[in-house]
Design a protein around this motif. Sequence first.
Motif: not given
Length: 310
Positions: A120-139
Amino acid sequence: MQRYDVVIVGAGPAGLSAALVLGRSRKRVLLCDAGPPRNAKAAHMQGFVTRDGTPPPEFRRIGREQLQPYPNVEVRDTRVSSVDVLRPGFHVRLEDDAHVDARRVLLAVGVIDEVPELPGFRDLWGTSIVQCPYCHGWEVRDRPLGVLASEPAHLDLALFLTGWSRDLIVFAGTPLALTAEQRERLVRAGLKVEERPMRALHGTNGRLESVELADGARVAREVLFARPTQRLPEFVRRLGLELNEQGFVKVTEPFKETSVPGLHAAGDVTTMLQSAIVAASAGASAAYAMNHGLNQENVERVIAGEPWPT
Ligand SMILES: Cc1cc2nc3c(=O)[nH]c(=O)nc-3n(C[C@H](O)[C@H](O)[C@H](O)COP(=O)(O)OP(=O)(O)OC[C@H]3O[C@@H](n4cnc5c(N)ncnc54)[C@H](O)[C@@H]3O)c2cc1C
């Protein structure tokens, strides 16, 4: 044999930015890109002033479009397979067996994320598995978040994420075994800790729904923060450049020269401070340095009696 002032390897934010500076400096540039970009699965690129929320392919399209007024910049969709250091200059081999010479080379190749082999990791990577709070934290502010902690530094990430959401579970099964002190710090900060190893991730249409643990229990989460191991592209490793303490290509500041004179590197390949605007800034800094060196060389040759380079 085609000869360029600069070959830029990689047309992400770092490479595009460098190409723009060098194009405007009248240098003969070859910009090579193998694609797809590292953030290919992200729908939006956040946090880049004037470009907040721009889809990554649109950012790259505009970057290339803005190179068009500079006919001295050539863009090729091709992979660079090797760079030989000639001292002076470089010999650059491309995947279609073409090769070119360059007076300077910029490595703007980014890094490769080693996505874990967790179902399941690869399918969700970049959409709801993310690495950077500055990039995705607000959302994902105030949403139910998880952090996959496979090394101690990830515990700091979990604590740091409290700036965006306090509904946080740290998944710290194998290979990280928490010490009592680590566990207590997390709990005192209000985080929940799950030490049963993660077995799989479940979601639909790129949206995480739950984390499955080794005993089959499922924990509802909407987003998982994870920091996959990163590696350098193979041809970069073959160059044998000096690396920094985190394993990225070591460069001088502020002009981004590697341990090989004339070979510069910018963007993610040099730092764990990975964001598009930081990469674009680094690409520009490297370009200033390369252009300065090339102009100096040209002037010295002319003073020594040689003609201006065409
Ligand atoms: C899922 C995800 C989401 C992200 N979201 C954001 C965000 O919202 N905001 C933000 O600021 N940052 C975000 N980032 C980080 C951002 O994408 C990077 O910091 C940025 O793209 C780095 O730019 P770069 O130019 O160094 O490298 P990259 O953008 O990775 O570009 C490198 C390019 O070099 C090419 N290349 C590699 N090897 C070769 C070769 N041998 N020959 C030719 N070309 C080659 C690659 O194909 C690629 O196109 C995200 C990252 C990920 C993984």
